[in-house]
Scaffold this motif. Structure first.
Motif: not given
Length: 262
Positions: A95, A98, A102, A127, A131
């Motif tokens: 997380e 990620l 972002d 990853l 995404a």
């Protein structure tokens, strides 16, 4: 026998000789990097897109500092992961990574490239699977992208710290490491890797946007090896949506062996 079957049969770590030679060889590559650093301004320039660089197992952003500083000088918005040492593989760490994707994606406003060294390359690929709309391409350096951990000398230490089935593998992720993400993907590897056997870093399949680039390097020196750095700069400089396979110039082919990886 298929290439994938051969890789499974051959699953073994590199020789002890290569492993013991790693520190000295890596120091030589670091020295070469700094000796050639003034000339690296001539490498292909970037378009300003974001690049996230992930360190290898047991390493931190300190190890990727020379590469990141060079990429910044070449015109990229380059960032480390700022998550300390790469030791534990759990959902919280995924997380957090990620979140790194972002942050760079939102700051630059377009898909980013992810460069991962060793275990960092495994993370980079995963990853990009999680995404894909935020990732432009993935470049891994000596990464154990095979599903068989027997390719690496670090297997026992990794399993001691994370267990034979890390938390993240209990879900649907990290179950097919050999499967490339749905974005252009480059694996830079070396047959003289003393940590991850080179067969464990070979991308399988026939996708045109997945490639393997062999260089003459150690595992611990890949992030500063001049040939590997040249390949990274070349891959990153491609126009978005205009990815083409790596083609070393004639003058540089001595450091890019054009051998079969079967």
């Amino acid at each position: 026998m298929t290439q994938a079957t051969a890789a499974r049969v051959d699953a073994r770590p590199p020789s002890r000789i290569l492993a013991l030679a790693e520190p000295g060889r890596a120091m030589g590559e670091l020295a070469s990097f700094y000796a050639l650093r003034p000339f690296m301004s001539l490498l292909p320039r970037g378009d300003g897109h974001g690049v996230l660089v992930l360190p290898g197992f047991m390493a931190s952003d300190y190890s990727t500092g020379p590469l990141r500083r060079l990429l910044c000088d070449l015109g990229y918005d380059c960032a480390g992961w700022n998550l300390g040492r790469n030791i534990k593989v759990d959902q919280a760490r995924i997380e957090a990574m990620l979140g790194c994707v972002d942050e760079v994606y939102e700051r630059t406003g377009r898909p980013i490239s992810i460069v991962g060294w060793s275990l960092g390359g495994v993370f980079a690929r995963e990853l990009a699977k999680l995404a894909p709309e935020k990732v432009r391409q993935v470049i891994s350096l000596g990464s154990p992208i095979s599903d068989d951990r027997n390719h690496t000398n670090a297997r026992r230490l990794f399993e001691y710290l994370n267990g034979k089935e890390p938390e993240v593998m209990k879900g649907e992720n990290f179950q097919k490491l050999a499967e490339a993400p749905p974005v252009p993907t480059t694996s830079i590897l070396t047959r003289t890797d003393g940590v991850v056997h080179w067969r464990g870093s070979v991308q399988e399949g026939d996708r045109e946007d997945c490639e393997n680039i062999e260089v003459l390097a150690s595992h611990c020196g890949l992030g500063v090896n001049p040939a590997a750095v040249y390949a990274i700069a070349d891959r990153l400089a491609q126009k978005e949506g205009g990815w083409k396979p790596f083609n070393a110039p004639l003058w540089a082919r001595i450091v890019f062996p054009q051998r079969s990886l079967h």
